[in-house]
Design a protein around this motif. Sequence first.
Motif, short mmCIF file in Angstrom:
data_model
loop_
_atom_site.label_atom_id
_atom_site.label_comp_id
_atom_site.label_asym_id
_atom_site.label_seq_id
_atom_site.Cartn_x
_atom_site.Cartn_y
_atom_site.Cartn_z
N CYS A 130 13.73 51.63 -27.34
CA CYS A 130 14.29 52.35 -28.49
C CYS A 130 15.59 51.70 -28.94
N MET A 131 16.16 50.85 -28.08
CA MET A 131 17.48 50.30 -28.39
C MET A 131 17.42 48.98 -29.15
N LYS A 132 18.36 48.81 -30.07
CA LYS A 132 18.52 47.58 -30.84
C LYS A 132 19.99 47.20 -30.78
N LEU A 133 20.27 46.05 -30.24
CA LEU A 133 21.67 45.63 -30.14
C LEU A 133 22.15 45.16 -31.52
N SER A 134 23.19 45.81 -32.02
CA SER A 134 23.70 45.48 -33.35
C SER A 134 25.10 44.90 -33.28
N CYS A 135 25.36 43.98 -34.17
CA CYS A 135 26.72 43.44 -34.28
C CYS A 135 26.99 43.11 -35.75
N ILE A 136 28.17 43.47 -36.23
CA ILE A 136 28.54 43.14 -37.61
C ILE A 136 29.05 41.70 -37.62
N PRO A 137 28.35 40.78 -38.32
CA PRO A 137 28.69 39.37 -38.20
C PRO A 137 29.93 38.94 -38.98
N SER A 138 30.25 39.64 -40.06
CA SER A 138 31.35 39.17 -40.90
C SER A 138 31.95 40.34 -41.66
N GLY A 139 33.03 40.07 -42.36
CA GLY A 139 33.65 41.12 -43.17
C GLY A 139 34.72 41.86 -42.39
N ARG A 140 35.18 42.99 -42.97
CA ARG A 140 36.35 43.68 -42.41
C ARG A 140 36.09 44.25 -41.03
N TRP A 141 34.81 44.49 -40.71
CA TRP A 141 34.52 45.07 -39.40
C TRP A 141 33.74 44.11 -38.52
N ALA A 142 33.95 42.83 -38.72
CA ALA A 142 33.25 41.81 -37.95
C ALA A 142 33.48 42.02 -36.45
N GLY A 143 32.41 41.88 -35.70
CA GLY A 143 32.53 41.96 -34.26
C GLY A 143 32.29 43.35 -33.69
N ASP A 144 32.09 44.34 -34.53
CA ASP A 144 31.76 45.67 -34.00
C ASP A 144 30.35 45.66 -33.42
N ILE A 145 30.24 46.18 -32.20
CA ILE A 145 28.96 46.13 -31.50
C ILE A 145 28.51 47.55 -31.17
N THR A 146 27.23 47.83 -31.39
CA THR A 146 26.68 49.11 -30.96
C THR A 146 25.17 48.98 -30.79
N ASP A 147 24.56 50.10 -30.43
CA ASP A 147 23.10 50.16 -30.32
C ASP A 147 22.55 50.77 -31.60
N ASN A 148 21.58 50.11 -32.22
CA ASN A 148 20.85 50.58 -33.41
C ASN A 148 21.68 50.60 -34.71
N PRO A 149 22.51 51.61 -35.10
CA PRO A 149 22.63 52.98 -34.61
C PRO A 149 21.30 53.72 -34.67
N ASP A 150 21.15 54.65 -33.73
CA ASP A 150 19.92 55.43 -33.71
C ASP A 150 19.96 56.49 -34.81
N TYR A 151 18.92 57.27 -34.92
CA TYR A 151 18.83 58.24 -36.01
C TYR A 151 20.00 59.23 -36.02
N GLU A 152 20.36 59.74 -34.84
CA GLU A 152 21.43 60.75 -34.80
C GLU A 152 22.74 60.19 -35.37
N LEU A 153 23.05 58.94 -35.01
CA LEU A 153 24.31 58.35 -35.48
C LEU A 153 24.21 57.86 -36.92
#
Lengths: 618, 172
Positions: A307-330
Amino acid sequence: MPRGYAGKYLEVDLTKGKTQDTTIDEGTLEAFFGGRGLGAKILWDRIGDRWAEVDPLGPDNILLALTGPMTGIYPGGRICVTGKSPVSNGTIGSTASTEFAHELRTAGYDGVIVTGRASSPVYILVTEEGGEIRDAGHLWGTMGEDTLKILNKEVSEELTKRKPNVGLWKEPGMIYVGPAGENMVRNAGVMTKLCHAAGYGGYGSVMGSKNLKAIVAKGRGRLPDVWAPEAVKLLWRKAHEELIARDSFRRQGTGYGGWSTGATLSSEPVRNWQEEWHDERTFGGPMFETRFWVKKYWTDFNCTCNCMKLSCIPSGRWAGDITDNPDYELQSYLGTNFGVFDPADNIHLSALVDNLGHHAIGAGNAAAFAAELYQRGILTEEDLGFKLEWGGAEAFDRLLRMMAFREGIGDVLAEGTYRAAKKIGEIKGVDCMPYVVHVKGIEVGAHGTRSDHDFLAHDISYAVNVQGGDHTSAASDGFRELSGAVFSDSGVICSFARTPQHIIFGLAKAITGYPITIDSWRRVTGPRIVTLQRALLLLGGPDVTWTPVVDDENPPRFYEPLPSGPWKGRTTDRGLVERKRLAYFETLGWDERGIPRTETLKRLGLEDLEPSMEGFRE
Amino acid sequence: MKPIWIVRDYEECTGCRRCELACSLHHEGWFWPEASRVRVFMPFPGVEVPHLCAQCDDYPCVNACPTDALSVDEDTTAVLMDEEKCIGCSKCIEACPGSVPILHPETGKAAICDLCGGDPECVKVCHEARYDALRLVEEGMSKNRKLFSRHPIDVARDLAVKFFGEKGEEVI
């Protein structure tokens, strides 16, 4: 020794700074199994008649981190964190998937029982040599990501020093709190693995109240022996075959829900539940997947459900933020419910909430509640210090930080939506309750009841749930959920790693040797657990107690007609809620006000609750 | 039998660790992650590194063993361990460029991947789940194998940059 159990629990008295091993008799284990059920039993045995007086955020509360006999063996092992909840004042069996669970079991422990309060910040380390209390002064104030990085390194180095010749030490497993937990944000989560949380119940604040930053475990032993190992091995393979066959869930997780749930089921919170429908295709699954998912198949120990998907913002003002998915709840609570429909904004807010150690549903609910008050002019720019408009990711970022550090209005919202509403109502002289989406103080999960098309929530899902707004434990008919969520939370396994019930219960029996069946859970063990939880919820206190029937109700918003979408005009049927509530109480052997009957307590072996329940009966 | 080797595609590893469970079921008869001959390191969430013997062409571990407990399987090229001879001195761990071997948590003897005699269980469960992070190839001895005998934290650092870009430089 009972099969399926490591055989002992670690008792930690933080006031005295002492740890010792303890055991629980087999009768109790068979009757309450583990996790959620066993947790409620331990709490009742130890707190008992003092329940209503015990402050959940005081040293008399007990924090439990419990596994169950299924943990680590059935796919998707979790830890169940429980105690007296500072949010509902009852108990919530709050679970999170984490390697901490099997590390604890392979270190020889089924759980950790924490009492008292440390005089300065500490963490608990559990290994095969036992438990130890270690200084956490250097960790206090750190965000989740740093906590994890520091502890991974520090504990691996320490264990290497102790046993340098056995080969490389792998990182330990851990549960921890972020600043939100430390600052006793009432509904704060217990965090693990960067972006997993035991969110419901507010046990992060209980850890904070005890000056407890983390519990870390590293084991080198076998998973516990079982009653019928050959049967367990066969069923383990079978369970994985089932999970591996669930192709679309493995590809999408719940990360496609952000758009599709709102658009197709009309049960997604939008702008503090003022709507439950939207057609913002910018929030569709592929918009997350294509740009942000850096690992599409990600999972936890012994799980192939992905169910998990590793996410990372590659560029822009929030570059480098890491989380899972986000899943539906988030996606919902830190996206649509804020009027935020930009995937990068949503990923950023998710990573932020994880790092702060907020419970995303609780904090997202409270922040959106504040935004609705702002929309209505009840809270102003003067109250907040900035404009809090729908869709303004920076403003919500700021508010979530203020909540975690209890600054300004954040200090009020840190009490959770229900308590914050009471306080703001008093200050402003306005009734804020119509805008609070909670049941028994627990902010409701992102599954509305009005369209009646959500896959989960209908009518009484939350109203009669012994865990209030907790969507993972939604009530249905007093029967099915007992062999579902109540079993999973006690087992302690993941309800996403769902396989046919004959596999789950076959494994439960093969692991423990107890005569466990679906029916025994629906008729005896499940009712025993929820009846005990109901009693503790009724006892409540000290700051809030719930009134039977009156508080066994949906949030007011769930009776407003849906203003948009395919089920525009539809709402929750009050008459049906009343009838179903009665039926639910009846099925569980509670009276028409939901007070467990004398004969029910007797039948379930809960006679010692009788004196406490007597006073509630009319 | 042709020589075989286990290819490791780190970025495909999901962290399910069924390789550890399958390995320990085969070698120990029960679920025992830390007795597994393949262990998945996760120094940062999402950065998962399956760590197992790479069967180096010059077998430094075998050469370092003071008691001749280690030998090479001529068919599979796997390192074989003789429990009777092993004295648990950890010389093989020190000699391994990737610190791959472990001392068994119970017996204290060296534990190294033996390729399950030619049909590795870890590869089977990984394929079953359609990840194929570990794959079996029929491939003769190669100098390249030793390049995979790396400290898992070093591998993880590289992998983190691959996943997270610049941010990856600071997570481990």
